[in-house]
Design an enzyme around this catalytic site. Structure first.
Site, short mmCIF file in Angstrom:
data_model
loop_
_atom_site.label_atom_id
_atom_site.label_comp_id
_atom_site.label_asym_id
_atom_site.label_seq_id
_atom_site.Cartn_x
_atom_site.Cartn_y
_atom_site.Cartn_z
N ARG A 139 0.78 -1.24 0.00
CA ARG A 139 0.00 0.00 0.00
C ARG A 139 0.80 1.29 0.00
O ARG A 139 0.26 2.35 -0.26
CB ARG A 139 -0.97 0.00 1.19
CG ARG A 139 -2.19 -0.88 0.95
CD ARG A 139 -2.98 -1.07 2.23
NE ARG A 139 -2.14 -1.72 3.22
CZ ARG A 139 -2.56 -2.15 4.41
NH1 ARG A 139 -3.81 -1.96 4.77
NH2 ARG A 139 -1.73 -2.75 5.24
N ASP A 192 -0.06 -14.33 -0.09
CA ASP A 192 -0.16 -14.15 1.36
C ASP A 192 0.06 -15.50 2.04
O ASP A 192 -0.18 -16.54 1.43
CB ASP A 192 -1.53 -13.59 1.77
CG ASP A 192 -1.47 -12.99 3.18
OD1 ASP A 192 -1.09 -11.82 3.31
OD2 ASP A 192 -1.78 -13.71 4.15
O1 CP3 Z 1 5.73 -7.94 -0.95
C1 CP3 Z 1 5.69 -8.99 -0.28
O2 CP3 Z 1 6.37 -9.15 0.76
C2 CP3 Z 1 4.88 -10.17 -0.78
C3 CP3 Z 1 3.55 -10.26 -0.33
C4 CP3 Z 1 3.20 -10.61 1.11
C5 CP3 Z 1 1.97 -10.19 1.66
N1 CP3 Z 1 1.83 -10.78 2.87
C6 CP3 Z 1 1.02 -9.27 1.01
C7 CP3 Z 1 0.01 -8.58 1.82
C8 CP3 Z 1 3.83 -11.42 2.05
C9 CP3 Z 1 5.20 -12.08 2.00
C10 CP3 Z 1 2.95 -11.53 3.16
C11 CP3 Z 1 3.25 -12.35 4.35
C12 CP3 Z 1 2.34 -12.29 5.50
N2 CP3 Z 1 0.98 -12.18 5.50
C13 CP3 Z 1 2.77 -12.46 6.84
C14 CP3 Z 1 4.19 -12.73 7.28
C15 CP3 Z 1 5.00 -11.51 7.33
C16 CP3 Z 1 4.62 -10.52 8.38
O3 CP3 Z 1 4.18 -9.42 8.00
O4 CP3 Z 1 4.75 -10.85 9.57
C17 CP3 Z 1 1.62 -12.37 7.66
C18 CP3 Z 1 1.60 -12.48 9.16
C19 CP3 Z 1 0.49 -12.20 6.79
C20 CP3 Z 1 -0.94 -12.10 7.18
C21 CP3 Z 1 -1.49 -10.81 6.79
N3 CP3 Z 1 -1.82 -10.43 5.51
C22 CP3 Z 1 -1.83 -9.72 7.65
C23 CP3 Z 1 -1.63 -9.70 9.15
C24 CP3 Z 1 -2.36 -8.71 6.85
C25 CP3 Z 1 -2.96 -7.42 7.30
C26 CP3 Z 1 -1.96 -6.40 7.65
C27 CP3 Z 1 -1.86 -5.39 6.55
O5 CP3 Z 1 -0.72 -4.97 6.26
O6 CP3 Z 1 -2.89 -5.00 6.03
C28 CP3 Z 1 -2.30 -9.15 5.50
C29 CP3 Z 1 -2.71 -8.41 4.30
C30 CP3 Z 1 -1.66 -8.16 3.26
N4 CP3 Z 1 -0.79 -9.11 2.81
C31 CP3 Z 1 -1.44 -6.96 2.56
C32 CP3 Z 1 -0.40 -7.20 1.65
C33 CP3 Z 1 0.17 -6.24 0.64
C34 CP3 Z 1 -2.23 -5.67 2.73
C35 CP3 Z 1 -3.64 -5.88 2.26
C36 CP3 Z 1 -4.17 -4.85 1.29
O7 CP3 Z 1 -3.55 -4.54 0.27
O8 CP3 Z 1 -5.28 -4.38 1.56
#
Ligand code: CP3
Length: 343
Positions: free
Chosen positions: A27, A73
């Protein structure tokens, strides 16, 4: 063909460290927000190979990182096992929580590869579009972190439910962890088959466990996944990211299954250089909030980390993911500093 990041993960030396960032697609980038608005629900973006490829490539075009991490994800694995998973705007992930052994018994490995086929299609398309020198990374969540979300039904501050299940009913918790180990091996193997050069296992919540439980529910399952992948894909390096484990990082450092250990912000760069780097490639460490701050403070901290770790086997990265408030120009400045550092 030379891929500097892959080469360092394989144990070769490089003059300046390769760089990529966890959550480098997301984002904070206006071009991501535009695609995200077009895709609708977050999981629809994850399962749309064309759009997932596009957002994976966006940070590569802007910054020329050495690594591209496939846009997906960690929660696609519970989803493919049959659990209900959705993302609520501004609230993060939601899951229909597992409440007992019967819920675990209903999860099934049978359709994983079929349900996650769009992820593998995105990997193939991304590989075809990437510069030859860019390393493509696949990933999965570690079983414990997946279990946290699966049992709590989403994020949590304290994760009391998952801990009570793990401590009080280790047999059924172990069945869930074992199932997730198999699912992760399958998922990583397919990602490698589609073109991922290396993979990272994210154990974002490992740091909430006391030592003995950490060994049982984080170290061992991550090692089992890496060993299972190595049996099928001996050339694919595995990066372990056990977040917030402090000095317990020592438990992961000597395991031959892990090519690299990604360290969070709480581990000192100097300590990591002395205690970890002689045994394993080190990745990470910059506080993601330094990337929000930028300026002098960021520059000083980046150079400090490089001076401690840049002389050994090191991959520049953050201690956790890029946050949405990050100014994109600060990321450009960071890449510039790392590229121009000479040890
Ligand atoms: O660019 C990258 O790193 C690749 C994509 C990636 C995402 N999630 C995209 C994402 C990766 C490697 C992840 C891993 C992930 N997802 C983890 C492990 C890493 C960490 O952050 O601890 C975890 C715990 C998740 C679970 C998850 N997904 C959460 C807790 C959330 C919400 C938090 C947030 O930032 O909104 C997500 C959503 C998410 N995954 C987004 C992205 C870009 C944001 C959602 C959106 O675009 O609306």
């Amino acid at each position: 063909m030379d891929r500097p990041l892959l080469s360092v993960l394989r144990g070769n030396r490089s003059a300046s460290p390769p760089i990529w960032l966890m959550r480098q697609a997301g984002r904070y980038l206006p071009e991501y927000r535009a695609v995200r608005a077009r895709a609708g629900a977050f999981l629809d973006l994850c399962y749309n190979p064309e759009l997932a490829t596009e957002v994976t490539l966006q940070p590569i075009r802007r910054y020329g990182f050495d690594g591209a991490i496939i846009f997906s994800d960690i929660l696609v694995v519970p989803h493919a096992l049959g659990q209900k998973v959705w993302f609520e705007e501004g609230e993060g992930p939601k899951l229909e929580a597992l409440t007992g052994p019967d819920d675990i018994a209903r999860l099934s490995l049978a359709a994983i590869a079929e349900k996650l086929a769009p992820v593998y299609a995105a990997i193939s398309a991304t590989r075809a579009a990437l510069p030859a020198e860019t390393t493509l990374l696949g990933f999965c969540g570690a079983p414990f972190t997946l279990a946290c979300y699966m049992i709590e039904g989403g994020g949590s501050k304290e994760f009391h439910k998952v801990k009570q299940w793990a401590y009080g009913h280790p047999d059924s918790f172990g069945r869930l962890i074992d199932l997730l180990v198999l699912a992760c091996i399958e998922h990583l193997d397919r990602q490698a088959g589609a073109g991922a050069d290396a993979v990272q296992i994210f154990d974002s919540w490992a740091g909430i466990l006391p030592e003995e439980q950490l060994f049982k529910w984080s170290v061992q399952p991550m090692q089992a996944i890496a060993a299972g992948l190595r049996a099928r894909r001996p050339d694919v390096p595995v990066i372990a990211f056990p977040r917030a484990v402090g000095p317990a990082a020592l438990m992961y450092r000597r395991l031959p299954e892990f090519a690299a250990l990604s360290i969070d912000t709480g581990i000192g760069a100097h300590w990591a250089a002395q205690e970890l780097q002689p045994h394993v490639v080190v990745q990470g460490n910059l506080d993601p909030i330094m990337l929000v701050t930028g300026g002098e403070a960021m520059e000083r901290e980046v150079r400090r980390i490089l001076d401690k770790l840049g002389h050994g086997a090191y991959v520049f990265n953050l201690g956790h993911g890029v946050v949405p408030q990050t100014p994109p120009d600060n990321v450009a400045r960071l890449v510039d500093i790392v590229r121009n550092w000479r040890g």
